[in-house]
Design a protein around this motif. Structure first.
Motif, mmCIF file in Angstrom:
data_model
loop_
_atom_site.group_PDB
_atom_site.id
_atom_site.type_symbol
_atom_site.label_atom_id
_atom_site.label_comp_id
_atom_site.label_asym_id
_atom_site.label_seq_id
_atom_site.Cartn_x
_atom_site.Cartn_y
_atom_site.Cartn_z
ATOM 1 N N GLY A 236 -9.264 2.104 2.815
ATOM 2 C CA GLY A 236 -9.062 1.279 3.995
ATOM 3 C C GLY A 236 -9.562 1.967 5.241
ATOM 4 N N THR A 237 -9.226 1.406 6.373
ATOM 5 C CA THR A 237 -9.605 1.965 7.669
ATOM 6 C C THR A 237 -8.348 2.063 8.528
ATOM 7 O OG1 THR A 237 -9.970 -0.158 8.777
ATOM 8 C CG2 THR A 237 -11.792 0.714 7.454
ATOM 9 N N PRO B 81 -2.216 -6.660 7.466
ATOM 10 C CA PRO B 81 -3.499 -6.418 6.789
ATOM 11 C C PRO B 81 -3.400 -6.755 5.304
ATOM 12 C CG PRO B 81 -2.930 -4.570 8.218
ATOM 13 C CD PRO B 81 -1.731 -5.462 8.183
ATOM 14 N N ASP B 82 -4.538 -7.071 4.705
ATOM 15 C CA ASP B 82 -4.539 -7.407 3.283
ATOM 16 C C ASP B 82 -4.004 -6.259 2.432
ATOM 17 O OD1 ASP B 82 -5.561 -9.912 3.765
ATOM 18 O OD2 ASP B 82 -7.641 -9.294 3.496
ATOM 19 N N SER B 83 -4.292 -5.042 2.852
ATOM 20 C CA SER B 83 -3.805 -3.869 2.122
ATOM 21 C C SER B 83 -3.279 -2.854 3.135
ATOM 22 C CB SER B 83 -4.927 -3.263 1.276
ATOM 23 O OG SER B 83 -4.411 -2.277 0.413
ATOM 24 N N PRO B 84 -2.085 -3.106 3.671
ATOM 25 C CA PRO B 84 -1.554 -2.241 4.731
ATOM 26 C C PRO B 84 -1.313 -0.819 4.248
ATOM 27 C CG PRO B 84 0.133 -3.748 3.920
ATOM 28 C CD PRO B 84 -1.153 -4.172 3.300
ATOM 29 N N ALA C 20 -7.674 0.231 10.833
ATOM 30 C CA ALA C 20 -7.208 -1.134 11.103
ATOM 31 C C ALA C 20 -6.139 -1.567 10.106
ATOM 32 C CB ALA C 20 -8.380 -2.108 11.068
ATOM 33 N N ASP C 21 -6.081 -0.913 8.959
ATOM 34 C CA ASP C 21 -5.078 -1.231 7.938
ATOM 35 C C ASP C 21 -3.781 -0.454 8.146
ATOM 36 O OD1 ASP C 21 -6.797 -2.955 6.296
ATOM 37 O OD2 ASP C 21 -7.918 -1.102 5.932
ATOM 38 N N SER D 254 -0.124 -11.584 10.297
ATOM 39 C CA SER D 254 -1.101 -10.598 10.769
ATOM 40 C C SER D 254 -1.012 -9.271 10.017
ATOM 41 C CB SER D 254 -0.916 -10.354 12.271
ATOM 42 O OG SER D 254 0.422 -10.029 12.585
ATOM 43 N N VAL E 187 -0.307 0.767 9.436
ATOM 44 C CA VAL E 187 0.865 0.094 10.010
ATOM 45 C C VAL E 187 1.802 1.083 10.680
ATOM 46 C CG1 VAL E 187 2.914 -1.299 9.512
ATOM 47 C CG2 VAL E 187 0.744 -1.821 8.376
#
Length: 345
Positions: free
Chosen positions: A134-135, A79-82, A137-138, A77, A140
């Motif tokens: 990013g947003t 993100p693709d680009s945390p 949502a990215d 889980s 961490v």
């Protein structure tokens, strides 16, 4: 009552440590009264019978960054680009850890969580912050050296509640493997390099002290030293420089926040270092942040060689602290008081 409610200070956990010993606890967690900063003590033995070791703010930052990234990665889980957010004076180990997981790292913020919050706001409203895309949502984790952790974008300030949950989960994960958080920290040093971060306080009280502090920083920005502790100053950055990366000053508040000097030192023998200096925003003192770090432990490196490298890092921190304190105070005609260069350990 405890001696102090500040979780940056080990004495705040003196009574809790006594209770922990009585119950063979693995972990002590403390917060300050408004529950934004977090502190911790970890037992050195998996059975709870050992001594208790303070986890510093920088160590908390690195440990919780690694723990959350690794757990998300393991669960599929991540993100693709945390995105990981940290400050200029927080341990650089956070940046190395973030990049290991493919994270975009905002690693050069000024001190104060309002700057972390600004990164999140810009991501939320524009989808970018500098080179980071990013947003929320990215996002961490966001960390700072003074025991501040933010692990959810739903808040916009450091939050010890969520940090305490992460720290407890990390301790439980280690416990299930018959390990301790102290061993976790040691593993991070070996994988990402041994980091030693220290803060020297240059206390200057009263009106004269305030004037001396301003004179000290202005003198150092106009005539930065060529070397500190025997290491050449490879680059110098004055964050008040309007031609620099931070651009024009936005007003008096911005000018005060950017009263910040960075001395990056030439590395040698697998060891790098930097010194940052800024006035405290709340107390009559300037703070010198000293960081010395090694390369990660090489595969097949003998344990004795690794320990020698770590000892060299520790020795270099002390040399830098002593010399920088002497040079900084000399700008206002002062010399360090005995023991003024004493470090945390």
């Amino acid at each position: 009552m405890t001696k102090t409610p500040n979780p940056e200070v080990p004495e705040c956990m003196d009574r809790a440590e006594r209770v922990a010993r009585e119950h063979s606890a693995d972990l002590v967690i403390a917060t300050d009264p408004d529950a934004d900063r977090i502190g911790g003590l970890a037992c050195t033995s998996p059975d709870g019978k050992g001594d208790y070791r303070v986890i510093t703010g920088n160590e908390l930052a690195a440990l919780l960054t690694h723990f959350k990234l690794s757990r998300l990665d393991r669960q599929g889980s991540l993100p693709d680009s945390p995105i990981v957010i940290t400050t200029e004076v927080t341990t650089g180990q956070v940046t190395r850890i973030g990049r290991r997981f493919g994270a975009q790292v905002v690693g050069d913020l000024l001190v104060g969580f309002k700057y972390h919050a600004d990164v999140l706001w810009q991501l939320e409203t524009t989808g970018q912050y500098g080179d980071v895309r990013g947003t929320t949502a990215d996002f961490v984790i966001a960390v700072e050296e003074s025991n501040g952790i933010l692990a959810t974008a739903g808040l916009r300030d450091k939050d010890s509640a969520c940090a305490a949950l992460l720290l407890a989960e990390a301790a439980l994960s280690e416990k299930r493997q018959q390990r301790t958080l102290v061993q976790y920290l040691d593993e991070l040093n070996r994988r990402f390099g041994y980091y030693r971060n220290e803060v020297l306080n240059l206390v200057m009280t009263g009106l004269e002290g305030k004037q001396n502090m301003a004179r000290m920083l202005d003198t150092l920005r106009q005539n930065p030293p060529a070397e500190i502790g025997g290491l050449a100053v490879a680059s110098f950055e004055d964050l008040r420089n309007e031609d620099g990366r931070m651009g024009p000053l936005k007003g008096d508040t911005d000018r005060a926040a950017r009263n910040f000097l960075i001395f990056r030192l030439a590395g040698s023998d697998g060891i790098a270092a930097k010194v940052c200096l800024r006035p405290s925003g709340t107390e009559p003192k300037a703070k010198a942040y000293i960081e010395v770090c090694s390369d990660p432990r090489r595969p097949n490196m003998p344990e004795s060689e690794w320990l020698t490298l770590c000892a060299a890092v520790d020795a270099r921190v002390q040399r830098l602290a002593t010399d920088f304190l002497t040079k900084a105070l000399a700008t206002v005609g002062q010399t360090p008081a005995p023991g003024a260069d004493k470090l945390s350990r």
